[in-house]
Design a protein around this motif. Structure first.
Motif, PDB file in Angstrom:
ATOM      1  N   GLY A 295     -51.406 -14.684 -22.423  1.00 41.44           N
ATOM      2  CA  GLY A 295     -50.770 -14.220 -23.910  1.00 41.44           C
ATOM      3  C   GLY A 295     -49.977 -13.636 -24.460  1.00 41.44           C
ATOM      4  O   GLY A 295     -49.673 -13.152 -22.734  1.00 41.44           O
ATOM      5  N   PHE A 296     -48.686 -13.281 -24.646  1.00 43.38           N
ATOM      6  CA  PHE A 296     -47.578 -13.035 -25.087  1.00 43.38           C
ATOM      7  C   PHE A 296     -46.802 -12.156 -26.100  1.00 43.38           C
ATOM      8  O   PHE A 296     -47.912 -11.966 -27.252  1.00 43.38           O
ATOM      9  CB  PHE A 296     -46.010 -13.471 -24.302  1.00 43.38           C
ATOM     10  N   ALA A 297     -46.371 -10.889 -25.490  1.00 44.60           N
ATOM     11  CA  ALA A 297     -45.928 -10.222 -27.014  1.00 44.60           C
ATOM     12  C   ALA A 297     -44.107  -9.687 -26.757  1.00 44.60           C
ATOM     13  O   ALA A 297     -43.836 -10.306 -25.439  1.00 44.60           O
ATOM     14  CB  ALA A 297     -46.557  -9.193 -26.941  1.00 44.60           C
ATOM     15  N   PRO A 298     -43.496  -9.751 -27.779  1.00 48.19           N
ATOM     16  CA  PRO A 298     -42.285  -9.540 -27.505  1.00 48.19           C
ATOM     17  C   PRO A 298     -42.245  -8.404 -27.291  1.00 48.19           C
ATOM     18  O   PRO A 298     -42.984  -7.247 -27.029  1.00 48.19           O
ATOM     19  CB  PRO A 298     -41.599  -9.879 -29.461  1.00 48.19           C
ATOM     20  N   ARG A 299     -40.601  -7.508 -26.161  1.00 43.73           N
ATOM     21  CA  ARG A 299     -40.843  -6.835 -25.294  1.00 43.73           C
ATOM     22  C   ARG A 299     -39.514  -6.493 -26.224  1.00 43.73           C
ATOM     23  O   ARG A 299     -39.194  -6.549 -25.467  1.00 43.73           O
ATOM     24  CB  ARG A 299     -41.732  -6.907 -24.336  1.00 43.73           C
ATOM     25  N   ALA A 300     -38.926  -4.513 -26.429  1.00 37.95           N
ATOM     26  CA  ALA A 300     -37.647  -4.473 -26.614  1.00 37.95           C
ATOM     27  C   ALA A 300     -37.418  -4.258 -25.446  1.00 37.95           C
ATOM     28  O   ALA A 300     -37.473  -4.022 -24.011  1.00 37.95           O
ATOM     29  CB  ALA A 300     -37.833  -3.531 -27.223  1.00 37.95           C
ATOM     30  N   SER A 301     -35.840  -4.473 -24.360  1.00 38.80           N
ATOM     31  CA  SER A 301     -35.339  -4.077 -23.421  1.00 38.80           C
ATOM     32  C   SER A 301     -35.634  -2.706 -23.665  1.00 38.80           C
ATOM     33  O   SER A 301     -34.459  -1.402 -24.098  1.00 38.80           O
ATOM     34  CB  SER A 301     -34.272  -4.200 -23.380  1.00 38.80           C
ATOM     35  N   ASP A 302     -35.141  -2.205 -22.447  1.00 35.47           N
ATOM     36  CA  ASP A 302     -34.986  -0.735 -21.901  1.00 35.47           C
ATOM     37  C   ASP A 302     -33.879  -0.548 -21.073  1.00 35.47           C
ATOM     38  O   ASP A 302     -33.619   0.457 -19.859  1.00 35.47           O
ATOM     39  CB  ASP A 302     -36.180  -0.516 -20.976  1.00 35.47           C
ATOM     40  N   GLU A 303     -33.008  -1.208 -21.178  1.00 39.80           N
ATOM     41  CA  GLU A 303     -32.061  -1.029 -20.113  1.00 39.80           C
ATOM     42  C   GLU A 303     -30.198  -2.631 -20.677  1.00 39.80           C
ATOM     43  O   GLU A 303     -30.893  -2.569 -22.016  1.00 39.80           O
ATOM     44  CB  GLU A 303     -31.652  -2.293 -18.951  1.00 39.80           C
ATOM     45  N   ALA A 304     -29.655  -1.672 -20.454  1.00 42.03           N
ATOM     46  CA  ALA A 304     -28.212  -2.241 -21.659  1.00 42.03           C
ATOM     47  C   ALA A 304     -26.868  -2.288 -20.189  1.00 42.03           C
ATOM     48  O   ALA A 304     -27.016  -2.440 -19.534  1.00 42.03           O
ATOM     49  CB  ALA A 304     -27.247  -1.275 -21.980  1.00 42.03           C
ATOM     50  N   ALA A 305     -26.256  -3.713 -20.978  1.00 38.32           N
ATOM     51  CA  ALA A 305     -25.354  -4.309 -20.216  1.00 38.32           C
ATOM     52  C   ALA A 305     -24.390  -3.964 -20.112  1.00 38.32           C
ATOM     53  O   ALA A 305     -24.594  -3.242 -21.004  1.00 38.32           O
ATOM     54  CB  ALA A 305     -26.070  -6.238 -20.649  1.00 38.32           C
ATOM     55  N   PRO A 306     -23.873  -3.777 -19.296  1.00 32.60           N
ATOM     56  CA  PRO A 306     -22.380  -3.611 -18.445  1.00 32.60           C
ATOM     57  C   PRO A 306     -21.728  -3.281 -20.052  1.00 32.60           C
ATOM     58  O   PRO A 306     -21.857  -4.791 -20.315  1.00 32.60           O
ATOM     59  CB  PRO A 306     -22.108  -3.757 -17.131  1.00 32.60           C
TER      60      PRO A 306
ATOM     61  N   LEU B  90     -41.834  -8.864 -18.301  1.00 33.86           N
ATOM     62  CA  LEU B  90     -40.766  -9.383 -18.105  1.00 33.86           C
ATOM     63  C   LEU B  90     -39.702  -9.500 -18.540  1.00 33.86           C
ATOM     64  O   LEU B  90     -39.471  -8.875 -19.645  1.00 33.86           O
ATOM     65  CB  LEU B  90     -41.716 -10.903 -18.601  1.00 33.86           C
ATOM     66  N   ARG B  91     -38.548  -9.944 -18.437  1.00 30.44           N
ATOM     67  CA  ARG B  91     -36.999 -10.056 -18.042  1.00 30.44           C
ATOM     68  C   ARG B  91     -36.707 -11.056 -18.020  1.00 30.44           C
ATOM     69  O   ARG B  91     -36.879 -11.977 -16.943  1.00 30.44           O
ATOM     70  CB  ARG B  91     -36.349  -8.836 -18.310  1.00 30.44           C
ATOM     71  N   ARG B  92     -35.523 -11.273 -19.153  1.00 32.06           N
ATOM     72  CA  ARG B  92     -34.537 -12.983 -19.059  1.00 32.06           C
ATOM     73  C   ARG B  92     -32.880 -11.991 -19.058  1.00 32.06           C
ATOM     74  O   ARG B  92     -33.336 -11.142 -20.484  1.00 32.06           O
ATOM     75  CB  ARG B  92     -35.100 -14.247 -19.774  1.00 32.06           C
ATOM     76  N   VAL B  93     -32.352 -12.783 -17.699  1.00 32.80           N
ATOM     77  CA  VAL B  93     -30.732 -12.107 -18.470  1.00 32.80           C
ATOM     78  C   VAL B  93     -29.733 -13.151 -18.697  1.00 32.80           C
ATOM     79  O   VAL B  93     -29.938 -13.500 -17.781  1.00 32.80           O
ATOM     80  CB  VAL B  93     -30.414 -11.223 -16.906  1.00 32.80           C
ATOM     81  N   TYR B  94     -29.302 -13.541 -20.118  1.00 32.85           N
ATOM     82  CA  TYR B  94     -28.055 -14.285 -20.136  1.00 32.85           C
ATOM     83  C   TYR B  94     -26.858 -13.855 -20.108  1.00 32.85           C
ATOM     84  O   TYR B  94     -26.663 -12.478 -21.067  1.00 32.85           O
ATOM     85  CB  TYR B  94     -29.035 -15.944 -20.639  1.00 32.85           C
ATOM     86  N   ILE B  95     -26.090 -14.948 -20.242  1.00 34.53           N
ATOM     87  CA  ILE B  95     -24.679 -14.233 -20.187  1.00 34.53           C
ATOM     88  C   ILE B  95     -23.956 -15.464 -21.762  1.00 34.53           C
ATOM     89  O   ILE B  95     -24.662 -16.037 -22.074  1.00 34.53           O
ATOM     90  CB  ILE B  95     -23.306 -14.956 -19.129  1.00 34.53           C
TER      91      ILE B  95
ATOM     92  N   ILE C  54     -30.263  -8.956 -23.046  1.00 33.37           N
ATOM     93  CA  ILE C  54     -31.686  -9.343 -21.902  1.00 33.37           C
ATOM     94  C   ILE C  54     -32.965  -9.417 -23.004  1.00 33.37           C
ATOM     95  O   ILE C  54     -32.881  -8.486 -24.109  1.00 33.37           O
ATOM     96  CB  ILE C  54     -31.303  -7.625 -21.085  1.00 33.37           C
ATOM     97  N   VAL C  55     -33.374  -9.834 -22.812  1.00 32.46           N
ATOM     98  CA  VAL C  55     -34.497 -10.353 -24.121  1.00 32.46           C
ATOM     99  C   VAL C  55     -35.447 -10.227 -22.537  1.00 32.46           C
ATOM    100  O   VAL C  55     -35.367  -9.969 -21.222  1.00 32.46           O
ATOM    101  CB  VAL C  55     -35.008 -11.458 -23.929  1.00 32.46           C
ATOM    102  N   GLY C  56     -36.957  -9.035 -23.108  1.00 30.63           N
ATOM    103  CA  GLY C  56     -37.826 -10.036 -22.522  1.00 30.63           C
ATOM    104  C   GLY C  56     -39.592  -9.385 -23.388  1.00 30.63           C
ATOM    105  O   GLY C  56     -39.452  -9.581 -24.292  1.00 30.63           O
ATOM    106  N   LEU C  57     -40.771 -10.159 -22.160  1.00 29.94           N
ATOM    107  CA  LEU C  57     -41.567 -10.236 -23.034  1.00 29.94           C
ATOM    108  C   LEU C  57     -42.485  -9.342 -22.069  1.00 29.94           C
ATOM    109  O   LEU C  57     -42.658  -8.457 -20.959  1.00 29.94           O
ATOM    110  CB  LEU C  57     -42.261 -11.537 -22.831  1.00 29.94           C
ATOM    111  N   THR C  58     -44.606  -9.057 -22.327  1.00 30.13           N
ATOM    112  CA  THR C  58     -44.988  -8.454 -22.348  1.00 30.13           C
ATOM    113  C   THR C  58     -46.038  -9.545 -21.809  1.00 30.13           C
ATOM    114  O   THR C  58     -46.568 -10.528 -22.960  1.00 30.13           O
ATOM    115  CB  THR C  58     -45.964  -7.168 -22.235  1.00 30.13           C
TER     116      THR C  58
END
Length: 116
Positions: free
Chosen positions: A40-51, A108-113, A58-62
């Motif tokens: 099962g998955f839930a959205p997760r707010a990112s705790d990092e900032a992109a340069p 979980l995190r996914r980074v995309y440009i 940056i997006v994430g899931l729990t």
């Protein structure tokens, strides 16, 4: 923990290979793939900032996985067609009162440009 409509994900695990200067790195081109049902998955707010000079998102899931699932902090998970990195340790839920083990929690995190 069993989800009536749980999802099957792919756990991707890459072997270590030698890199320049005597270091080692993960060879994601040679990664193994194992299906893992019951997530099962839930959205997760990112705790990092992109340069500030990189237009990235940056997006994430729990992820909530079944008990005993084989996931390591160095793995990646393919969820709904997108690949996410495991962030940190895999949390195992366990009741100190009954010993009940409902499953694991994975950040979980996914980074995309983005196009600037």
């Amino acid at each position: 923990m069993m989800f009536a409509y749980g999802e099957t994900v792919a756990v991707l695990r890459a072997p270590l290979t030698d890199a320049p200067y005597g270091n080692q790195q993960r060879d994601w081109g040679s990664a193994s793939r194992a299906d893992s049902p019951g997530w099962g998955f839930a959205p997760r707010a990112s705790d990092e900032a992109a340069p500030s000079d990189v237009p990235a998102v940056i997006v994430g899931l729990t992820g909530y996985g079944p008990p005993g699932v084989d996931v390591l902090p160095t793995d990646r998970l393919e969820v709904r067609g997108d690949v996410y990195e495991v962030v940190g340790e895999v949390g195992e839920w366990r009741s100190p009162f009954t010993g009940w083990e409902p499953g694991v929690e994975v950040a979980l995190r996914r980074v995309y440009i983005t196009e600037g």
